[in-house]
Each structure stands twice: as C-alpha cells, then as structure tokens.
Write a protein that holds these residues in place. Structure first.
Motif, PDB file in Angstrom:
ATOM      1  N   PHE A  41       8.205  -8.138  -6.729  1.00  0.00           N
ATOM      2  CA  PHE A  41       8.154  -7.004  -5.812  1.00  0.00           C
ATOM      3  C   PHE A  41       8.354  -5.705  -6.588  1.00  0.00           C
ATOM      4  N   GLY A  42       7.591  -4.676  -6.188  1.00  0.00           N
ATOM      5  CA  GLY A  42       7.646  -3.382  -6.859  1.00  0.00           C
ATOM      6  C   GLY A  42       8.470  -2.370  -6.093  1.00  0.00           C
ATOM      7  N   ASP A  43       8.548  -1.193  -6.685  1.00  0.00           N
ATOM      8  CA  ASP A  43       9.360  -0.128  -6.084  1.00  0.00           C
ATOM      9  C   ASP A  43       8.574   1.138  -5.813  1.00  0.00           C
ATOM     10  N   THR A  44       7.302   1.204  -6.246  1.00  0.00           N
ATOM     11  CA  THR A  44       6.520   2.422  -6.044  1.00  0.00           C
ATOM     12  C   THR A  44       5.182   2.110  -5.395  1.00  0.00           C
ATOM     13  N   LEU A  45       4.730   3.049  -4.598  1.00  0.00           N
ATOM     14  CA  LEU A  45       3.422   2.904  -3.962  1.00  0.00           C
ATOM     15  C   LEU A  45       2.321   2.899  -5.018  1.00  0.00           C
ATOM     16  N   GLU A  46       2.404   3.802  -5.990  1.00  0.00           N
ATOM     17  CA  GLU A  46       1.372   3.887  -7.016  1.00  0.00           C
ATOM     18  C   GLU A  46       1.257   2.580  -7.791  1.00  0.00           C
ATOM     19  N   GLY A  47       2.379   1.961  -8.102  1.00  0.00           N
ATOM     20  CA  GLY A  47       2.352   0.690  -8.814  1.00  0.00           C
ATOM     21  C   GLY A  47       1.691  -0.409  -8.000  1.00  0.00           C
ATOM     22  N   ASP A  48       1.876  -0.345  -6.679  1.00  0.00           N
ATOM     23  CA  ASP A  48       1.243  -1.332  -5.805  1.00  0.00           C
ATOM     24  C   ASP A  48      -0.264  -1.104  -5.728  1.00  0.00           C
ATOM     25  N   LEU A  49      -0.680   0.172  -5.625  1.00  0.00           N
ATOM     26  CA  LEU A  49      -2.089   0.472  -5.436  1.00  0.00           C
ATOM     27  C   LEU A  49      -2.924   0.182  -6.679  1.00  0.00           C
ATOM     28  N   VAL A  50      -2.372   0.441  -7.857  1.00  0.00           N
ATOM     29  CA  VAL A  50      -3.151   0.304  -9.083  1.00  0.00           C
ATOM     30  C   VAL A  50      -3.469  -1.157  -9.388  1.00  0.00           C
ATOM     31  N   ARG A  51      -2.745  -2.094  -8.783  1.00  0.00           N
ATOM     32  CA  ARG A  51      -2.991  -3.517  -9.048  1.00  0.00           C
ATOM     33  C   ARG A  51      -4.008  -4.123  -8.078  1.00  0.00           C
ATOM     34  N   ARG A  52      -4.555  -3.302  -7.193  1.00  0.00           N
ATOM     35  CA  ARG A  52      -5.498  -3.816  -6.190  1.00  0.00           C
ATOM     36  C   ARG A  52      -6.896  -3.994  -6.783  1.00  0.00           C
ATOM     37  N   ASP A  53      -7.764  -4.669  -6.025  1.00  0.00           N
ATOM     38  CA  ASP A  53      -9.053  -5.082  -6.602  1.00  0.00           C
ATOM     39  C   ASP A  53      -9.999  -3.932  -6.884  1.00  0.00           C
ATOM     40  N   PHE A  54     -10.206  -3.030  -5.910  1.00  0.00           N
ATOM     41  CA  PHE A  54     -11.158  -1.940  -6.086  1.00  0.00           C
ATOM     42  C   PHE A  54     -10.547  -0.631  -5.601  1.00  0.00           C
ATOM     43  N   THR A  55     -11.019   0.463  -6.176  1.00  0.00           N
ATOM     44  CA  THR A  55     -10.430   1.767  -5.853  1.00  0.00           C
ATOM     45  C   THR A  55     -10.562   2.102  -4.378  1.00  0.00           C
ATOM     46  N   VAL A  56     -11.672   1.682  -3.745  1.00  0.00           N
ATOM     47  CA  VAL A  56     -11.846   1.994  -2.322  1.00  0.00           C
ATOM     48  C   VAL A  56     -10.863   1.224  -1.454  1.00  0.00           C
ATOM     49  N   ASN A  57     -10.211   0.209  -2.045  1.00  0.00           N
ATOM     50  CA  ASN A  57      -9.175  -0.544  -1.337  1.00  0.00           C
ATOM     51  C   ASN A  57      -7.785  -0.160  -1.818  1.00  0.00           C
ATOM     52  N   ALA A  58      -7.697   0.919  -2.612  1.00  0.00           N
ATOM     53  CA  ALA A  58      -6.422   1.319  -3.205  1.00  0.00           C
ATOM     54  C   ALA A  58      -5.983   2.685  -2.705  1.00  0.00           C
ATOM     55  N   MET A  59      -6.332   2.996  -1.456  1.00  0.00           N
ATOM     56  CA  MET A  59      -5.872   4.228  -0.805  1.00  0.00           C
ATOM     57  C   MET A  59      -4.824   3.855   0.240  1.00  0.00           C
ATOM     58  N   ALA A  60      -3.960   4.790   0.542  1.00  0.00           N
ATOM     59  CA  ALA A  60      -2.899   4.528   1.520  1.00  0.00           C
ATOM     60  C   ALA A  60      -2.665   5.766   2.373  1.00  0.00           C
ATOM     61  N   VAL A  61      -2.202   5.545   3.575  1.00  0.00           N
ATOM     62  CA  VAL A  61      -1.810   6.630   4.474  1.00  0.00           C
ATOM     63  C   VAL A  61      -0.372   6.380   4.893  1.00  0.00           C
ATOM     64  N   GLU A  62       0.529   7.295   4.498  1.00  0.00           N
ATOM     65  CA  GLU A  62       1.941   7.180   4.868  1.00  0.00           C
ATOM     66  C   GLU A  62       2.117   7.606   6.316  1.00  0.00           C
ATOM     67  N   ILE A  63       2.811   6.772   7.080  1.00  0.00           N
ATOM     68  CA  ILE A  63       3.051   7.057   8.495  1.00  0.00           C
ATOM     69  C   ILE A  63       4.532   7.380   8.652  1.00  0.00           C
ATOM     70  N   ALA A  64       4.813   8.596   8.988  1.00  0.00           N
ATOM     71  CA  ALA A  64       6.203   9.013   9.155  1.00  0.00           C
ATOM     72  C   ALA A  64       6.723   8.622  10.529  1.00  0.00           C
ATOM     73  N   GLY A  65       8.044   8.673  10.665  1.00  0.00           N
ATOM     74  CA  GLY A  65       8.663   8.305  11.933  1.00  0.00           C
ATOM     75  C   GLY A  65       8.237   9.185  13.085  1.00  0.00           C
ATOM     76  N   ASP A  66       7.835  10.431  12.771  1.00  0.00           N
ATOM     77  CA  ASP A  66       7.385  11.331  13.835  1.00  0.00           C
ATOM     78  C   ASP A  66       5.882  11.230  14.096  1.00  0.00           C
ATOM     79  N   GLY A  67       5.229  10.298  13.385  1.00  0.00           N
ATOM     80  CA  GLY A  67       3.796  10.089  13.596  1.00  0.00           C
ATOM     81  C   GLY A  67       2.898  10.872  12.665  1.00  0.00           C
ATOM     82  N   SER A  68       3.454  11.758  11.835  1.00  0.00           N
ATOM     83  CA  SER A  68       2.625  12.528  10.905  1.00  0.00           C
ATOM     84  C   SER A  68       2.078  11.611   9.816  1.00  0.00           C
ATOM     85  N   LEU A  69       0.921  11.997   9.269  1.00  0.00           N
ATOM     86  CA  LEU A  69       0.203  11.155   8.314  1.00  0.00           C
ATOM     87  C   LEU A  69       0.039  11.887   6.984  1.00  0.00           C
TER      88      LEU A  69
END
Length: 484
Positions: A125-153
C-alpha cells in the motif's frame, strides 16, 4: 480565427466541463461518501476508467475510487454508508459496495512491486496519489478527481492523461517495457482500449508490444479470454485485432487469426482471407441490434480453415474444399484452449460449419426437405446464420453482390413459407419415444433411438405425416431391419 493552441484549450475546457457535469450528477452518492472519509481525516478520489469515461461523456454505474485509507478503515466507513458491502478483494486493498443501485469499488493507494515472472504483484500500500497513478496501465486511466467533503472537485493529472485523451493516444505512464514486464496483460488491454475507445497507440508502446509479445505467455488462458471478449465487443474490434496481429500477440494467443494472412497466387485467384474476414466482421456488426459476441467471433473466424485447405488445380484455380469443416474443428480446439464455455464453443463452431451451406441453394433449386434441414441444423442459431451469410458477401462486383443477396432473400422467403405450414422451429418426429416403444413392443434402449432418428429423417424429407402414415412407415422400417 483561434490558433491551434487556443483550439486545444477550447477542447480541454469542453472536456473539463463535461466531466464536471457527469461527476456532479452523482453528487448525491459521492458527496456523503467523501464526507464520511473526510470525517476520518482521509481523502477520496474518483480514478481510472471512471474519470476517463466522465471526460468522454459516458460515466457508467461502476465507480472506481482510491484513497490513502487502509482497507479495514474503508470497510468500516462503507458499513455505515452503503446498502451492501463485500470485501472479497480486501487482501489486494479493494472493498466493494452498492449504494442506490450504484456499484462502488474503493482501493487503497498501491505501490506494488512485481517479480517479472507472473502478473501477480507483491501487494504494497502506498501513501501518495501520484505514486498510485504512475503505476497504472495507461495515462488516460491515470487521472483522478478529488472529491471533498463539501462536494467540491479537484482534478489531478500528474502524467498528462488529459493531453493523451485529447489526442486519442494510448501511452503508458512509465516506460512501456517496464509496464508490460510488470503485467503483460496490459498489452492485450491496449488492443481492448483501441477497440473500445477508437484510440491509436503511441509508437513506443507498439515497439514494446512487438518486442515483448512472448511475455503474454505468462498470463492465464482465462485472463486472456476475458480481454479478447472485451475487445471483440468494442466499437472497433477490427482495430484491436490488427494491433494484435501486427505486434505478434495474436500469433501466440490465437494463431489461427494471423494464419489467414495468406499470400495470394500470381493470378490473384482468391482474396486476402484475413482482410476479407475483417470486412465480414464489420458487415456482421452493421446488422446487429446489440453487440453479439457469438456472431462476431464466427464472422472473424468463418474462414479459419482456408489456410489448411488451399489447393491449386492444374489450371491454376484455387479451391478451399471443406474449409468450413476444418475451420470449425480448428476453432473448437483453440477456444477450448482459451477456456471458453462449451455452449460458446458449440455456437461459434456450428455457425462456421454451416456458413457455406447456403451456396448449395443456387438459384432456388433447394427442395423443401433441404430447407427444413438448413433450419433444423441451425436451430436457435438461424438468425445469426442469416446475418453471417449476408455479411460474407464482400465482392466488389455489384451485380454479383445483388444476385447473392437476392438469392438469400429467396431462401428466407422459402423458410417463412414452409414455417407457415409447419412448425420449423421444432422439427420433431411424428411419433415420440413412448409411441415408438408401444408400436414396436420394445423396451427403452438403442433401438428406440435408431427408430427416432429414422422418423426424424423422414420428417425432414417429407414434412409432417398423418399419424397412421407415420405408424406404417415406422413398421415398414422396423421390418426392413430384420425384425418381426
């Protein structure tokens, strides 16, 4: 007029707006969940294919999310939120849930390492979002959207996935050689995404796939089968197939496909069977009401027996005698090796076996008996067989194409005409097993089966018989077998 950079910015803005709208439409599900994570001091991110699909405008009902929270904590949060929770993947950091009909899968950040011998990682298990994304198969599958508790993105794209999405290109976050060495199945996933998304593949990725095609042997047949089917069900399966063939992947996992690339003789007496098969696949797809995996596989492989049956006559003519028989056998063997179900193998191979039967119909010389046999042998596959036979017409000669289609129209009319008079959907002998035993005064056994087969042939040959006529024919046959 906008500059190219301005146009690119406009496209980016339009995609961002589309994705924001798609994700915001699920705020009733995602915001309470993100709020529950925030209350525990944890972040929550929509990630991978879900983000990609949001940009493409078709976010589905299966949501992939990631978090720094460890699996046990994720499970506790979901227990207080979801309608149902299951943790069959918790050893790999994944906990799944259902909320208001939406499927949710949350995986803890991963920082796995691979041994280079299988595709099974040592889960870390990792500790950073970037470390998780860089190990994914393709760049188009390595994007993320952070969802805050207030619903902001908040959008995260550390490896340039949005640029590749805009360009319609599949590339890997890490060097492709490293990515494919970690998990060779990603090479097949490239073919699948080409089919599903209509993207091209970065040259460095194609080069790595070509050099490393042999690594696909590390993947189990079951995993290969799943990816192949997803590729075949995409919008552009022929593009995925071409990628597999050109890189050498197909030669390892389904050699019957590239084997159809036969060199034409000097007189050009036959078509390029491989390209013909891709065209038949496309024409079969054009007739679908919805994606039909059986029809698509049969269309692609209907001429798989031609390489083994090609023969040249003294006059230079080329023939492929009984290629449908050989092809059905080859396909059954390959699909068994890939662990397809018996039903799937039977359906695909039977369509291949029957696809040439129509050409004996000629200009309508078939008897009613021949039409009955055509329908009986096809059984439930008849609608698919109609589509396959029509798709198999790829001639550029318009008159010939029109003649073939008109002939098949005639055959379908004959089928409909006979069906109005007889129950063609269920051709059965006029006497059942119990009647056979009673009439012949014999017990259950092989003799009853042989008598039933005789009556079935009689039914196909002559159509429905009156009861007395069927009894007389049965007795005459029985006596002809040397019985009293």
């Amino acid at each position: 007029m906008n500059s190219l950079d301005d146009q690119s910015d406009d496209d980016r803005f339009a995609l961002m707006a589309r994705a924001h709208q798609a994700i915001a439409g699920l705020s009733g599900i995602l915001q309470p969940l993100a709020s529950a994570f925030a209350a525990k001091g944890q972040q929550l991110y929509l990630v991978g294919g879900s983000v990609r699909d949001a940009f493409l405008g078709h976010l589905g009902h299966d949501l992939d999310l990631t978090t720094p929270a460890r699996p046990e904590q994720t499970r506790t949060i979901l227990d207080g939120y979801a309608d149902a929770v299951w943790d069959t993947g918790i050893a790999f950091g994944t906990v799944s849930a259902e909320k208001a009909g939406q499927q949710i899968e949350i995986t803890t950040f991963r920082a796995d390492s691979y041994d280079g011998h299988s595709r099974n990682p040592e889960v870390t298990f990792g500790d950073t979002l970037e470390g998780d994304l860089v190990r994914r198969d393709f760049t188009v599958n390595a994007m993320a959207v952070e969802i805050a508790g207030d619903g902001s993105l908040t959008f995260h794209d550390p490896v340039g996935g949005l640029d590749d999405l805009l360009a319609g290109v599949l590339d890997t976050p890490a060097p492709p050689e490293q990515s494919f060495n970690d998990d060779p199945l990603r090479m097949l996933r490239a073919a699948r995404f080409v089919s599903q998304l209509g993207f091209t593949v970065a040259p460095r990725v194609v080069a790595a796939m070509t050099a490393m095609a042999g690594e696909i042997s590390r993947i189990t047949a079951e995993r290969v089968q799943v990816e192949l089917d997803k590729m075949m069900l995409g919008k552009h399966p022929e593009a995925g197939i071409e990628l597999m063939v050109s890189t050498g992947l197909a030669a390892i996992i389904f050699p019957e496909i590239p084997a159809m690339q036969m060199t034409q003789d000097e007189h050009m007496q036959h078509k390029d069977v491989y390209q013909h098969s891709l065209q038949v696949l496309r024409q079969a797809i054009d007739q679908e009401d919805e994606p039909d995996l059986v029809l698509r596989w049969a269309a692609l492989l209907h001429d798989a027996g031609k390489p083994e049956t090609r023969d040249f006559s003294d006059g230079g003519r080329v023939s492929f005698h009984q290629h449908e028989v050989v092809g059905a056998k080859l396909v059954r063997r390959r699909m068994r090796a890939l662990k397809y179900s018996k039903h799937m193998i039977s359906d695909v191979s039977q369509l291949i076996f029957l696809h040439m039967r129509f050409h004996g119909f000629g200009e309508g010389q078939w008897t009613d008996s021949a039409v009955r046999r055509y329908v009986a042998d096809a059984g439930e596959l008849l609608p698919r067989l109609h589509k396959l036979v029509r798709a198999d017409c790829t001639t550029r000669n318009k008159r010939k194409a029109q003649r073939l289609q008109a002939t098949y129209d005639h055959l379908e009319e004959r089928i409909a005409d006979i069906a109005q008079r007889e129950d063609l959907a269920r051709v059965r002998p006029d006497l059942d097993g119990n009647e056979i035993m009673e009439i012949l005064d014999i017990p259950a056994g092989p003799e009853v089966g042989r008598a039933w087969a005789f009556l079935k042939e009689l039914r196909l040959e002559r159509g429905p018989l009156e009861h007395e006529e069927a009894v007389a024919e049965l007795k005459a046959w029985w006596e002809g077998q040397g019985n009293e």
